[in-house]
Write a protein that holds these residues in place. Structure first.
Motif, PDB file in Angstrom:
ATOM      1  N   ILE A 117      16.605 -58.623 -74.689  1.00 14.29           N
ATOM      2  CA  ILE A 117      15.169 -58.715 -74.447  1.00 14.29           C
ATOM      3  C   ILE A 117      14.643 -57.363 -73.965  1.00 14.29           C
ATOM      4  O   ILE A 117      15.188 -56.782 -73.043  1.00 14.29           O
ATOM      5  CB  ILE A 117      14.837 -59.854 -73.448  1.00 14.29           C
ATOM      6  CG1 ILE A 117      13.334 -60.000 -73.253  1.00 14.29           C
ATOM      7  CG2 ILE A 117      15.497 -59.659 -72.124  1.00 14.29           C
ATOM      8  CD1 ILE A 117      12.679 -60.792 -74.308  1.00 14.29           C
ATOM      9  N   VAL A 118      13.600 -56.856 -74.636  1.00 10.62           N
ATOM     10  CA  VAL A 118      13.041 -55.554 -74.273  1.00 10.62           C
ATOM     11  C   VAL A 118      11.563 -55.641 -73.896  1.00 10.62           C
ATOM     12  O   VAL A 118      10.973 -54.652 -73.465  1.00 10.62           O
ATOM     13  CB  VAL A 118      13.230 -54.517 -75.399  1.00 10.62           C
ATOM     14  CG1 VAL A 118      14.702 -54.205 -75.601  1.00 10.62           C
ATOM     15  CG2 VAL A 118      12.583 -54.976 -76.689  1.00 10.62           C
ATOM     16  N   GLY A 119      10.981 -56.812 -74.063  1.00 14.40           N
ATOM     17  CA  GLY A 119       9.572 -56.966 -73.724  1.00 14.40           C
ATOM     18  C   GLY A 119       9.051 -58.317 -74.155  1.00 14.40           C
ATOM     19  O   GLY A 119       9.780 -59.141 -74.714  1.00 14.40           O
ATOM     20  N   MET A 120       7.768 -58.511 -73.889  1.00 14.46           N
ATOM     21  CA  MET A 120       7.115 -59.745 -74.307  1.00 14.46           C
ATOM     22  C   MET A 120       5.645 -59.431 -74.564  1.00 14.46           C
ATOM     23  O   MET A 120       5.047 -58.613 -73.867  1.00 14.46           O
ATOM     24  CB  MET A 120       7.241 -60.829 -73.240  1.00 14.46           C
ATOM     25  CG  MET A 120       6.666 -62.155 -73.692  1.00 14.46           C
ATOM     26  SD  MET A 120       7.263 -63.609 -72.802  1.00 14.46           S
ATOM     27  CE  MET A 120       7.003 -63.178 -71.117  1.00 14.46           C
ATOM     28  N   VAL A 121       5.098 -60.075 -75.577  1.00 13.31           N
ATOM     29  CA  VAL A 121       3.676 -59.927 -75.872  1.00 13.31           C
ATOM     30  C   VAL A 121       3.026 -61.299 -75.922  1.00 13.31           C
ATOM     31  O   VAL A 121       3.663 -62.296 -76.258  1.00 13.31           O
ATOM     32  CB  VAL A 121       3.419 -59.171 -77.201  1.00 13.31           C
ATOM     33  CG1 VAL A 121       3.830 -57.713 -77.093  1.00 13.31           C
ATOM     34  CG2 VAL A 121       4.102 -59.836 -78.370  1.00 13.31           C
ATOM     35  N   SER A 122       1.751 -61.315 -75.583  1.00 16.68           N
ATOM     36  CA  SER A 122       0.966 -62.542 -75.686  1.00 16.68           C
ATOM     37  C   SER A 122       0.047 -62.427 -76.890  1.00 16.68           C
ATOM     38  O   SER A 122      -0.128 -61.340 -77.452  1.00 16.68           O
ATOM     39  CB  SER A 122       0.135 -62.746 -74.410  1.00 16.68           C
ATOM     40  OG  SER A 122      -0.873 -61.756 -74.324  1.00 16.68           O
ATOM     41  N   PRO A 135       8.772 -63.278 -76.995  1.00 12.55           N
ATOM     42  CA  PRO A 135       9.734 -62.297 -76.481  1.00 12.55           C
ATOM     43  C   PRO A 135      10.122 -61.322 -77.590  1.00 12.55           C
ATOM     44  O   PRO A 135      10.262 -61.709 -78.752  1.00 12.55           O
ATOM     45  CB  PRO A 135      10.940 -63.154 -76.069  1.00 12.55           C
ATOM     46  CG  PRO A 135      10.407 -64.539 -75.946  1.00 12.55           C
ATOM     47  CD  PRO A 135       9.297 -64.634 -76.940  1.00 12.55           C
ATOM     48  N   LEU A 136      10.287 -60.057 -77.215  1.00  8.64           N
ATOM     49  CA  LEU A 136      10.654 -59.020 -78.171  1.00  8.64           C
ATOM     50  C   LEU A 136      12.096 -58.592 -77.937  1.00  8.64           C
ATOM     51  O   LEU A 136      12.492 -58.336 -76.800  1.00  8.64           O
ATOM     52  CB  LEU A 136       9.718 -57.817 -78.027  1.00  8.64           C
ATOM     53  CG  LEU A 136       8.241 -58.106 -78.254  1.00  8.64           C
ATOM     54  CD1 LEU A 136       7.409 -56.864 -77.984  1.00  8.64           C
ATOM     55  CD2 LEU A 136       7.994 -58.633 -79.655  1.00  8.64           C
ATOM     56  N   LEU A 137      12.840 -58.505 -79.014  1.00  8.29           N
ATOM     57  CA  LEU A 137      14.250 -58.157 -78.934  1.00  8.29           C
ATOM     58  C   LEU A 137      14.498 -56.754 -79.458  1.00  8.29           C
ATOM     59  O   LEU A 137      13.878 -56.326 -80.435  1.00  8.29           O
ATOM     60  CB  LEU A 137      15.084 -59.152 -79.744  1.00  8.29           C
ATOM     61  CG  LEU A 137      14.921 -60.633 -79.381  1.00  8.29           C
ATOM     62  CD1 LEU A 137      15.793 -61.493 -80.287  1.00  8.29           C
ATOM     63  CD2 LEU A 137      15.237 -60.879 -77.929  1.00  8.29           C
ATOM     64  N   GLY A 138      15.425 -56.047 -78.795  1.00  4.06           N
ATOM     65  CA  GLY A 138      15.840 -54.721 -79.233  1.00  4.06           C
ATOM     66  C   GLY A 138      16.863 -54.826 -80.344  1.00  4.06           C
ATOM     67  O   GLY A 138      17.229 -55.921 -80.782  1.00  4.06           O
ATOM     68  N   GLU A 139      17.364 -53.679 -80.770  1.00  2.00           N
ATOM     69  CA  GLU A 139      18.335 -53.632 -81.867  1.00  2.00           C
ATOM     70  C   GLU A 139      19.608 -54.402 -81.566  1.00  2.00           C
ATOM     71  O   GLU A 139      20.220 -54.986 -82.445  1.00  2.00           O
ATOM     72  CB  GLU A 139      18.658 -52.177 -82.209  1.00  2.00           C
ATOM     73  CG  GLU A 139      17.511 -51.449 -82.852  1.00  2.00           C
ATOM     74  CD  GLU A 139      17.857 -50.007 -83.169  1.00  2.00           C
ATOM     75  OE1 GLU A 139      19.037 -49.633 -83.099  1.00  2.00           O
ATOM     76  OE2 GLU A 139      16.922 -49.253 -83.487  1.00  2.00           O
ATOM     77  N   SER A 140      20.011 -54.423 -80.297  1.00  2.88           N
ATOM     78  CA  SER A 140      21.245 -55.127 -79.934  1.00  2.88           C
ATOM     79  C   SER A 140      21.003 -56.592 -79.603  1.00  2.88           C
ATOM     80  O   SER A 140      21.931 -57.297 -79.201  1.00  2.88           O
ATOM     81  CB  SER A 140      21.911 -54.423 -78.751  1.00  2.88           C
ATOM     82  OG  SER A 140      21.049 -54.435 -77.625  1.00  2.88           O
TER      83      SER A 140
END
Length: 176
Positions: free
Chosen positions: A147-152, A139-144
């Motif tokens: 959760i802003v996305g996910m990559v495999s 899972p990808l986290l934004g500055e705050s």
């Protein structure tokens, strides 16, 4: 013997290409998680599921999108963890439970145990995290911290291949 040809070739290349060759080479930089996200199938789908949903609903979503992982969220959208195919196999199928009678929050990996990355982290760092923890989704986290996305791992490999292809094109262009 070869060295007598190298210097004249370098001079010819520099005079032929000029500063443009150097500028184009400098534009091939280190890929980030954000670059991998741009190539990811997760970018265009709803990869979240309520932690109160049944595992059957989660498996249906995994199958429908042909993906291997979902981010679990509360009613207000706060990330609580992830649910992967591995969670289903190890915590439902092998234990003889049924997916219609089991809730996502009972089998998901909780956020306090979760490995995450930021959009600015390098693809290499993301891969290292995934290989170290033997996981396939990040899972990808934004500055705050949201959760802003996910990559495999597949998305990261695609990004590495794309970057290598760009570097090869630049080097080939410089050699002409």
């Amino acid at each position: 013997m070869l060295s007598r040809f190298v210097l004249p070739a370098k001079r010819a290349l520099t005079s032929f290409r000029g500063a443009n060759a150097l500028r184009s080479f400098a534009t091939v930089g280190e890929a980030t998680a954000n670059d991998a996200l741009a190539l990811s199938g997760y970018k265009s789908i709803d990869y979240t599921i309520s932690e109160d949903a049944t595992v059957f609903d989660a498996v249906s979503k995994l199958s429908g999108y042909n993906i291997g992982c979902l981010v679990t969220v509360t009613k207000d959208g706060t990330m609580t963890g992830i649910l992967s195919e591995r969670d289903y196999i190890a915590k439902v199928a092998l234990l003889g439970r049924t997916s219609k009678d089991t809730f996502v929050k009972e089998i998901s990996t909780k956020s306090n145990e979760l490995v995450t990355a930021t959009l600015e982290e390098s693809v290499e760092d993301c891969m290292t995290k995934m290989l170290t923890k033997d996981i396939r989704h990040l899972p990808l986290l934004g500055e705050s911290g949201d959760i802003v996305g996910m990559v495999s791992i597949k998305d990261l490999v695609k990004c590495v291949v794309s970057e290598k292809e760009k570097k090869i094109r630049v080097l080939c262009d410089r050699a002409l």
